[in-house]
Scaffold this active site. Structure first.
Site, PDB file in Angstrom:
ATOM      1  N   TYR A  45      -0.942  28.285  23.718  1.00 22.96           N
ATOM      2  CA  TYR A  45       0.243  29.218  24.368  1.00 22.96           C
ATOM      3  C   TYR A  45       1.331  29.101  24.155  1.00 22.96           C
ATOM      4  O   TYR A  45       1.928  30.300  24.195  1.00 22.96           O
ATOM      5  CB  TYR A  45       0.670  27.493  24.548  1.00 22.96           C
ATOM      6  CG  TYR A  45      -0.968  27.349  26.267  1.00 22.96           C
ATOM      7  CD1 TYR A  45      -1.679  27.289  25.909  1.00 22.96           C
ATOM      8  CD2 TYR A  45      -0.123  27.099  27.329  1.00 22.96           C
ATOM      9  CE1 TYR A  45      -2.751  27.071  27.156  1.00 22.96           C
ATOM     10  CE2 TYR A  45      -0.755  26.845  28.492  1.00 22.96           C
ATOM     11  CZ  TYR A  45      -1.794  27.328  28.203  1.00 22.96           C
ATOM     12  OH  TYR A  45      -2.815  27.182  29.436  1.00 22.96           O
ATOM     13  N   LYS A  81     -13.925  24.205  18.444  1.00 24.72           N
ATOM     14  CA  LYS A  81     -14.805  25.476  18.680  1.00 24.72           C
ATOM     15  C   LYS A  81     -14.715  25.777  16.987  1.00 24.72           C
ATOM     16  O   LYS A  81     -14.760  26.769  16.626  1.00 24.72           O
ATOM     17  CB  LYS A  81     -14.181  26.582  18.958  1.00 24.72           C
ATOM     18  CG  LYS A  81     -15.294  28.119  19.510  1.00 24.72           C
ATOM     19  CD  LYS A  81     -16.702  27.864  20.205  1.00 24.72           C
ATOM     20  CE  LYS A  81     -17.399  29.060  20.291  1.00 24.72           C
ATOM     21  NZ  LYS A  81     -18.818  28.192  20.874  1.00 24.72           N
ATOM     22  N   ASP A 123     -17.444  24.870  24.344  1.00 21.03           N
ATOM     23  CA  ASP A 123     -18.758  25.384  24.872  1.00 21.03           C
ATOM     24  C   ASP A 123     -19.928  24.369  25.448  1.00 21.03           C
ATOM     25  O   ASP A 123     -20.013  24.035  26.710  1.00 21.03           O
ATOM     26  CB  ASP A 123     -19.681  26.719  24.889  1.00 21.03           C
ATOM     27  CG  ASP A 123     -20.498  26.547  23.222  1.00 21.03           C
ATOM     28  OD1 ASP A 123     -19.619  25.566  22.422  1.00 21.03           O
ATOM     29  OD2 ASP A 123     -20.927  27.099  23.118  1.00 21.03           O
ATOM     30  N   ASP A 167      -6.578  22.615  28.655  1.00 16.59           N
ATOM     31  CA  ASP A 167      -5.955  22.925  30.516  1.00 16.59           C
ATOM     32  C   ASP A 167      -7.458  23.109  31.069  1.00 16.59           C
ATOM     33  O   ASP A 167      -7.470  23.102  32.309  1.00 16.59           O
ATOM     34  CB  ASP A 167      -5.781  24.657  29.754  1.00 16.59           C
ATOM     35  CG  ASP A 167      -4.522  25.400  30.899  1.00 16.59           C
ATOM     36  OD1 ASP A 167      -4.924  24.202  32.059  1.00 16.59           O
ATOM     37  OD2 ASP A 167      -4.992  26.490  31.357  1.00 16.59           O
ATOM     38  N   ASP A 223      -9.298  20.790  34.790  1.00 18.38           N
ATOM     39  CA  ASP A 223      -9.701  21.252  35.701  1.00 18.38           C
ATOM     40  C   ASP A 223     -10.547  21.197  36.126  1.00 18.38           C
ATOM     41  O   ASP A 223     -11.633  20.868  37.082  1.00 18.38           O
ATOM     42  CB  ASP A 223      -9.520  23.398  35.547  1.00 18.38           C
ATOM     43  CG  ASP A 223      -8.148  23.660  36.461  1.00 18.38           C
ATOM     44  OD1 ASP A 223      -6.607  22.169  35.810  1.00 18.38           O
ATOM     45  OD2 ASP A 223      -7.948  24.473  37.007  1.00 18.38           O
TER      46      ASP A 223
HETATM   47  C1  IPM Z   1      -1.391  23.053  33.490  1.00 17.49           C
HETATM   48  C2  IPM Z   1      -0.976  24.490  34.234  1.00 17.49           C
HETATM   49  C3  IPM Z   1      -0.471  25.041  33.238  1.00 17.49           C
HETATM   50  C4  IPM Z   1      -0.672  25.224  31.811  1.00 17.49           C
HETATM   51  C5  IPM Z   1       0.135  26.344  34.130  1.00 17.49           C
HETATM   52  C6  IPM Z   1       1.681  26.534  35.311  1.00 17.49           C
HETATM   53  C7  IPM Z   1       1.657  27.205  32.577  1.00 17.49           C
HETATM   54  O1  IPM Z   1      -2.223  25.661  34.176  1.00 17.49           O
HETATM   55  O2  IPM Z   1      -0.633  21.892  33.916  1.00 17.49           O
HETATM   56  O3  IPM Z   1      -2.741  22.565  33.312  1.00 17.49           O
HETATM   57  O4  IPM Z   1      -1.759  26.616  31.726  1.00 17.49           O
HETATM   58  O5  IPM Z   1      -1.018  24.034  31.143  1.00 17.49           O
HETATM   59 MG    MG Z   2      -4.207  24.157  33.809  1.00 17.08          MG
END
Ligand code: IPM
Ligand code: MG
Length: 354
Positions: free
Chosen positions: A138, A189, A221, A245, A249
């Site tokens: 990042y 990884k 993975d 990240d 999700d």
């Molecule tokens: C998160 C989001 C952010 C990230 C974006 C909005 C920059 O996806 O907080 O998970 O990638 O960290």
């Molecule tokens: Mg995110």
């Protein structure tokens, strides 16, 4: 105690609006907090030409914690990267050195059905993803798009972790695990990437200071697969910025809705930025459809970690459990045959339950 409220874009203003009402209800009940709003993300760009306007940063610096909504929207996607909404958030994380990102994924009994996974797989899940937030690919330099020696254009980013960056997130993971079921799974990884082999080595070294904690390692993975195969095998999962990240999700869907998951991003002195893990959802913005619970639960984390107000944090969390038990559902967690409520009505219910 001062809280900087940065609503941002899309559904951000609506969901932070409800969290602010919850905090104000606690304030009228004796909690000594002061709230001040400032634009960030696309809203910052629109008002000041910068996703993190100078005045917003100043407000955040003077505050004890930040309550953040969400940033981004299609109208900003073609701006130069430095002006894009996401930069407002990334710069705040970097500026305040918010390296420890706590993303708990908890399945509320009433919502086990809302997951796309079978209830018997997710029921009782209580997982903490600890994502490193200020380094990795990042932030690594160099990055960009260039023309290589063969005359072809190529894009490149740099995955990079220093030893101290890995050490501090590893300590945070082992310390978090002490208060839980004493198991840490570090995700990497290492079979392919040098940086993450180094990550594994350093985490293993730090582990020697925590003999009471059980440490395991997993390739990312496999971790992605295990999360949907048998998520309850995990307690604390610690990983880098990029993998965290993605996995967070994925983990959100175990709980039924990404609209339920709060997060805390902390630095070494427990200053923090608190935000729902979901995005700005431009498609439902302004329609009173968004689930405010992730942001309301983020406000609870804010009270707990940055303001040291454990009792108030628990009051909010208990109120959220109560409204779920009462059957209140926004569209994202709707059940067939049950009435759904809007953003504001959900906020009203939480305040009533307080
Ligand atoms: C998160 C989001 C952010 C990230 C974006 C909005 C920059 O996806 O907080 O998970 O990638 O960290
Ligand atoms: Mg995110």
């Amino acid at each position: 105690m001062k809280i900087a409220v940065l609503p941002g874009d899309g559904i951000g203003p609506e969901i932070t609006g409800q969290a602010v009402r919850v905090l104000e209800a606690l304030a009228s009940d004796g909690l000594r907090i002061e709230l001040e709003r400032a634009p960030v993300g696309g809203a910052g760009y629109d008002s000041a030409g910068d996703p993190l306007p100078e005045a917003t940063l100043k407000l955040a610096e003077q505050a004890d914690a930040i309550l953040f909504g969400s940033v981004g929207g299609p109208q900003y996607d073609t701006l130069p990267r430095a002006q894009r909404p996401e930069q407002g958030l990334l710069r705040l994380r970097k500026h305040f050195d918010l390296f420890a990102n706590l993303r708990p994924a908890v399945v509320y009994p009433e919502l086990a059905h809302a997951s796309t996974l079978k209830p018997e797989v997710v029921a009782g899940l209580d997982l903490l993803i600890l994502r490193e937030l200020t380094s990795d690919i990042y932030f690594g330099q160099p990055r960009g798009v260039r023309t290589n020696e063969a005359g072809e254009r190529e894009g490149f980013d740099t995955m990079r972790y220093t030893e101290s960056e890995i050490r501090r997130i590893a300590h945070a993971a082992f310390q978090a695990a002490r208060k839980r079921s004493k198991r840490v799974c570090s995700v990497d990884k290492a079979n392919v990437l040098e940086t993450t082999q180094f990550w594994r080595d350093v985490v293993t070294e730090v582990h020697q200071e925590y003999p009471e904690i059980e440490l395991s390692h997993m390739y990312v993975d496999n971790a992605a697969m295990q999360l949907i195969r048998n998520p309850r095998q995990f307690d604390v999962m610690v990983t880098g910025n990029m993998f965290g990240d993605i996995l967070s999700d994925e983990a959100s869907m175990l709980t039924g809705s990404i609209g339920m998951l709060p997060s805390a991003s902390l630095n070494a002195r427990n200053f923090g930025l608190y935000e729902p893990i979901h995005g700005s959802a431009p498609d439902i913005a302004g329609k009173d459809l968004a689930n405010p619970l992730a942001t309301i639960l983020s406000a609870a984390m804010l009270l707990r970690f940055s303001l040291d107000q454990e009792a108030a944090a628990q009051r909010i969390e208990a109120a959220v459990r109560k409204v779920l038990a009462q059957g209140l559902r926004t569209a994202d967690i709707a059940e067939p045959g049950k009435r759904t409520v809007g953003t504001r009505e959900m906020g009203d219910a939480v305040i009533a339950a307080l």
